[in-house]
Design a protein around this motif. Sequence first.
Motif, PDB file in Angstrom:
ATOM      1  N   LEU A 105      72.237 -36.686  46.856  1.00 64.80           N
ATOM      2  CA  LEU A 105      71.988 -36.128  46.040  1.00 64.80           C
ATOM      3  C   LEU A 105      73.710 -36.060  45.541  1.00 64.80           C
ATOM      4  CD1 LEU A 105      71.511 -32.515  47.405  1.00 64.80           C
ATOM      5  CD2 LEU A 105      70.169 -34.274  46.159  1.00 64.80           C
ATOM      6  N   THR A 106      73.509 -36.009  43.354  1.00 65.92           N
ATOM      7  CA  THR A 106      75.273 -36.476  42.376  1.00 65.92           C
ATOM      8  C   THR A 106      75.186 -34.887  42.517  1.00 65.92           C
ATOM      9  OG1 THR A 106      74.901 -38.472  42.315  1.00 65.92           O
ATOM     10  CG2 THR A 106      75.796 -37.473  41.265  1.00 65.92           C
ATOM     11  N   ILE A 107      76.781 -34.479  42.236  1.00 68.86           N
ATOM     12  CA  ILE A 107      76.690 -32.883  42.168  1.00 68.86           C
ATOM     13  C   ILE A 107      77.244 -33.235  40.551  1.00 68.86           C
ATOM     14  CG2 ILE A 107      77.276 -30.432  42.687  1.00 68.86           C
ATOM     15  CD1 ILE A 107      75.682 -32.013  44.943  1.00 68.86           C
ATOM     16  N   GLU A 108      76.875 -31.475  40.359  1.00 71.98           N
ATOM     17  CA  GLU A 108      77.843 -31.619  39.104  1.00 71.98           C
ATOM     18  C   GLU A 108      78.392 -30.790  39.059  1.00 71.98           C
ATOM     19  OE1 GLU A 108      74.959 -31.416  35.085  1.00 71.98           O
ATOM     20  OE2 GLU A 108      73.688 -33.166  36.438  1.00 71.98           O
ATOM     21  N   GLY A 109      79.766 -30.720  38.833  1.00 68.40           N
ATOM     22  CA  GLY A 109      80.893 -30.136  38.671  1.00 68.40           C
ATOM     23  C   GLY A 109      81.350 -29.843  40.551  1.00 68.40           C
ATOM     24  N   SER A 110      81.893 -29.411  40.155  1.00 72.92           N
ATOM     25  CA  SER A 110      82.601 -29.523  41.857  1.00 72.92           C
ATOM     26  C   SER A 110      81.994 -28.416  42.907  1.00 72.92           C
ATOM     27  CB  SER A 110      83.896 -28.544  41.808  1.00 72.92           C
ATOM     28  OG  SER A 110      85.167 -28.117  43.381  1.00 72.92           O
ATOM     29  N   VAL A 111      82.151 -29.284  44.296  1.00 71.11           N
ATOM     30  CA  VAL A 111      81.371 -28.404  45.430  1.00 71.11           C
ATOM     31  C   VAL A 111      82.080 -27.712  46.484  1.00 71.11           C
ATOM     32  CG1 VAL A 111      79.473 -29.787  45.562  1.00 71.11           C
ATOM     33  CG2 VAL A 111      82.262 -30.263  46.991  1.00 71.11           C
ATOM     34  N   GLU A 112      83.704 -27.444  45.769  1.00 70.48           N
ATOM     35  CA  GLU A 112      84.563 -26.749  46.059  1.00 70.48           C
ATOM     36  C   GLU A 112      84.244 -25.386  46.303  1.00 70.48           C
ATOM     37  OE1 GLU A 112      88.766 -26.646  45.466  1.00 70.48           O
ATOM     38  OE2 GLU A 112      87.849 -29.067  45.614  1.00 70.48           O
ATOM     39  N   GLY A 113      85.002 -24.517  47.487  1.00 73.19           N
ATOM     40  CA  GLY A 113      83.873 -22.602  48.020  1.00 73.19           C
ATOM     41  C   GLY A 113      82.896 -22.491  47.832  1.00 73.19           C
ATOM     42  N   LEU A 114      82.057 -23.172  48.087  1.00 74.38           N
ATOM     43  CA  LEU A 114      80.384 -23.424  47.804  1.00 74.38           C
ATOM     44  C   LEU A 114      79.794 -23.642  49.813  1.00 74.38           C
ATOM     45  CD1 LEU A 114      78.935 -25.392  45.302  1.00 74.38           C
ATOM     46  CD2 LEU A 114      79.471 -23.471  45.336  1.00 74.38           C
ATOM     47  N   HIS A 115      79.079 -22.827  50.352  1.00 71.05           N
ATOM     48  CA  HIS A 115      78.117 -22.918  51.722  1.00 71.05           C
ATOM     49  C   HIS A 115      77.478 -23.323  51.643  1.00 71.05           C
ATOM     50  CE1 HIS A 115      78.272 -21.332  55.038  1.00 71.05           C
ATOM     51  NE2 HIS A 115      76.791 -21.154  55.056  1.00 71.05           N
ATOM     52  N   LEU A 116      77.907 -24.897  51.895  1.00 72.16           N
ATOM     53  CA  LEU A 116      77.229 -25.741  52.305  1.00 72.16           C
ATOM     54  C   LEU A 116      76.334 -26.389  53.654  1.00 72.16           C
ATOM     55  CD1 LEU A 116      79.172 -28.146  49.515  1.00 72.16           C
ATOM     56  CD2 LEU A 116      76.921 -27.327  49.098  1.00 72.16           C
ATOM     57  N   LYS A 117      77.028 -25.087  54.311  1.00 74.47           N
ATOM     58  CA  LYS A 117      76.613 -24.754  56.104  1.00 74.47           C
ATOM     59  C   LYS A 117      74.976 -25.569  55.782  1.00 74.47           C
ATOM     60  CE  LYS A 117      76.471 -24.412  60.415  1.00 74.47           C
ATOM     61  NZ  LYS A 117      76.749 -25.153  60.839  1.00 74.47           N
ATOM     62  N   GLU A 118      74.663 -24.196  55.019  1.00 77.54           N
ATOM     63  CA  GLU A 118      72.888 -24.419  54.706  1.00 77.54           C
ATOM     64  C   GLU A 118      72.387 -23.365  53.028  1.00 77.54           C
ATOM     65  OE1 GLU A 118      69.035 -21.909  56.876  1.00 77.54           O
ATOM     66  OE2 GLU A 118      71.104 -21.934  57.873  1.00 77.54           O
ATOM     67  N   PHE A 119      71.908 -24.421  52.904  1.00 80.97           N
ATOM     68  CA  PHE A 119      71.789 -23.837  51.082  1.00 80.97           C
ATOM     69  C   PHE A 119      69.979 -24.472  51.145  1.00 80.97           C
ATOM     70  CE2 PHE A 119      73.762 -28.434  50.627  1.00 80.97           C
ATOM     71  CZ  PHE A 119      72.829 -29.393  50.042  1.00 80.97           C
ATOM     72  N   PHE A 120      69.691 -24.347  49.459  1.00 80.53           N
ATOM     73  CA  PHE A 120      67.569 -24.560  49.086  1.00 80.53           C
ATOM     74  C   PHE A 120      68.112 -25.896  48.205  1.00 80.53           C
ATOM     75  CE2 PHE A 120      67.105 -19.600  50.022  1.00 80.53           C
ATOM     76  CZ  PHE A 120      65.989 -20.100  50.766  1.00 80.53           C
ATOM     77  N   LEU A 121      68.025 -27.072  48.244  1.00 82.83           N
ATOM     78  CA  LEU A 121      67.399 -27.278  46.834  1.00 82.83           C
ATOM     79  C   LEU A 121      66.030 -27.567  46.018  1.00 82.83           C
ATOM     80  CD1 LEU A 121      68.079 -30.398  46.027  1.00 82.83           C
ATOM     81  CD2 LEU A 121      66.928 -32.206  47.476  1.00 82.83           C
ATOM     82  N   LEU A 122      67.093 -26.830  44.957  1.00 90.30           N
ATOM     83  CA  LEU A 122      64.849 -26.833  44.301  1.00 90.30           C
ATOM     84  C   LEU A 122      64.759 -27.840  43.629  1.00 90.30           C
ATOM     85  CD1 LEU A 122      66.830 -23.319  42.849  1.00 90.30           C
ATOM     86  CD2 LEU A 122      65.600 -23.706  44.700  1.00 90.30           C
TER      87      LEU A 122
END
Length: 104
Positions: free
Chosen positions: A44-61
């Motif tokens: 995935l290419t993220i728009e905006g910063s991923v800093e501070g996001l809990h990325l251990k587990e998340f949903f890809l919509l």
Amino acid sequence: MVAERRKGERITFERGISAHMMGIDGTWRRDCTMEDVSETGAKLTIEGSVEGLHLKEFFLLLSSTGLAYRRCELAWVNGDQIGVNFLKPGDKKKKATRRAAADA
């Protein structure tokens, strides 16, 4: 050159597919572009910063209605791109059971 670690066959999209990432608890959401996908994960290419996001587990919509989605965990980060592994129902239970057995 980096060795390919992905197990499944990869499908690469010429222009990418628009998608969204959302925290498991719904507290955050980011737009992203799915660059490629396999049976077990995606890039995935993220728009905006991923800093501070809990990325251990998340949903890809994958749909605007939220009906098509995958539960993911972070595999790697390289600038604004991330690799994710898709989690199947019951994956967390299996990992917890394995950890408990290893601790015993």
